[in-house]
Design an enzyme around this catalytic site. Structure first.
Site, PDB file in Angstrom:
ATOM      1  N   LYS A  83       0.849  -1.186   0.000  1.00  0.00           N
ATOM      2  CA  LYS A  83       0.000   0.000   0.000  1.00  0.00           C
ATOM      3  C   LYS A  83       0.887   1.239   0.000  1.00  0.00           C
ATOM      4  O   LYS A  83       1.789   1.383   0.837  1.00  0.00           O
ATOM      5  CB  LYS A  83      -0.867  -0.039   1.259  1.00  0.00           C
ATOM      6  CG  LYS A  83      -2.223   0.585   1.104  1.00  0.00           C
ATOM      7  CD  LYS A  83      -3.059   0.209   2.316  1.00  0.00           C
ATOM      8  CE  LYS A  83      -4.344   0.970   2.352  1.00  0.00           C
ATOM      9  NZ  LYS A  83      -5.024   0.791   3.640  1.00  0.00           N
TER      10      LYS A  83
HETATM   11  C1  E4P Z   1      -8.390   1.809   3.662  1.00  0.00           C
HETATM   12  O1  E4P Z   1      -7.633   0.980   3.217  1.00  0.00           O
HETATM   13  C2  E4P Z   1      -8.189   2.524   4.925  1.00  0.00           C
HETATM   14  O2  E4P Z   1      -7.510   1.678   5.818  1.00  0.00           O
HETATM   15  C3  E4P Z   1      -9.478   2.877   5.602  1.00  0.00           C
HETATM   16  O3  E4P Z   1     -10.608   2.474   4.886  1.00  0.00           O
HETATM   17  C4  E4P Z   1      -9.538   4.215   6.244  1.00  0.00           C
HETATM   18  O4  E4P Z   1     -10.795   4.373   6.870  1.00  0.00           O
HETATM   19  P1  E4P Z   1     -11.110   5.497   7.969  1.00  0.00           P
HETATM   20  O5  E4P Z   1     -11.423   6.759   7.249  1.00  0.00           O
HETATM   21  O6  E4P Z   1     -12.306   4.960   8.683  1.00  0.00           O
HETATM   22  O7  E4P Z   1      -9.891   5.600   8.834  1.00  0.00           O
END
Ligand code: E4P
Length: 215
Positions: A83
């Site tokens: 990522k």
């Molecule tokens: C995606 O890969 C992220 O980890 C995640 O969806 C972030 O979500 P949040 O806005 O609830 O922190």
């Protein structure tokens, strides 16, 4: 649409995986920080029970740093997806990873132009964060619709992963738009199964059935 869990918590992942309906996992540095365990151990354990894509995020913000962290993460298991944040160095790193056969999930996407560039760079997955857009009074789901249209127009293979999901309605809307993946917290995952009328109906059926047995 594939359903992923957005968590680094092993118990949550094990519980969801036991249904046979979990397609993958996304993690991020904030989620990993909650677990108080070494990052690589967490990813290794998750890959031990989840055969689908498991996203593990780099924390470097320069190209060489991302490449060296990402290569290490990719060694943990074949299903690790590296990522990478959607910044200039991230997009350069994605092209290099892509040339090496390392698949990337480009994260922190908040606009269609960012998504277009990530696809051109060779992203395997793009992660638009809809909940965080809703939080600032923009309609996150509109971004999903725009990205899907753009990717279809140019036949990009990049998968659209709806991230920052807050509730089951987000999951329904993602599926209606034809998103490839929805990643969600464990609480939302459990809500996908439940309906109060199902519980009430089942209780009634079983009570009536008991009366038949008693006769
Ligand atoms: C995606 O890969 C992220 O980890 C995640 O969806 C972030 O979500 P949040 O806005 O609830 O922190």
């Amino acid at each position: 649409m594939k359903n992923f869990l957005d968590t680094a918590n092993f118990n949550e992942i094990r519980e969801a995986a036991s249904t046979g309906l979990l397609d993958g996992v996304t993690t991020n540095p904030s989620l990993v920080a909650k677990e108080n365990r070494p990052f690589k151990d967490i990813i290794k354990d998750i890959c031990g029970i989840v055969k689908g894509d498991v996203s593990a995020e780099v924390t470097a913000t320069d190209v060489e740093g991302m490449l060296s962290e990402g290569r290490e993460l990719a060694k943990i298991s074949d299903n690790v997806i590296v990522k990478v944040p959607l910044i200039k160095d991230g997009l350069i790193a994605v092209q290099r990873f892509s040339a090496e056969g390392i698949r990337c999930n480009v994260t922190l996407c908040f606009s269609p132009t960012q998504a277009l560039l990530a696809a051109k760079a060779g992203a395997y997955i793009i992660s638009p964060f809809i909940g965080r857009l809703d939080d600032i009074s923009q309609t996150g789901m509109e971004l999903i619709s725009q990205i899907i249209t753009i990717y279809r127009n140019y036949n990009f293979d990049t998968q659209v992963l709806v991230a920052s999901i807050r509730n089951p309605v987000h999951v329904v809307e993602s599926a209606m738009l034809g998103a490839d993946i929805a990643t969600m917290p464990y609480g939302v995952w459990t809500q996908l199964i439940k309906h109060p009328l199902t519980d009430i109906g089942l209780t009634r059926f079983l009570e009536d059935w008991k009366k038949v047995q008693a006769k």
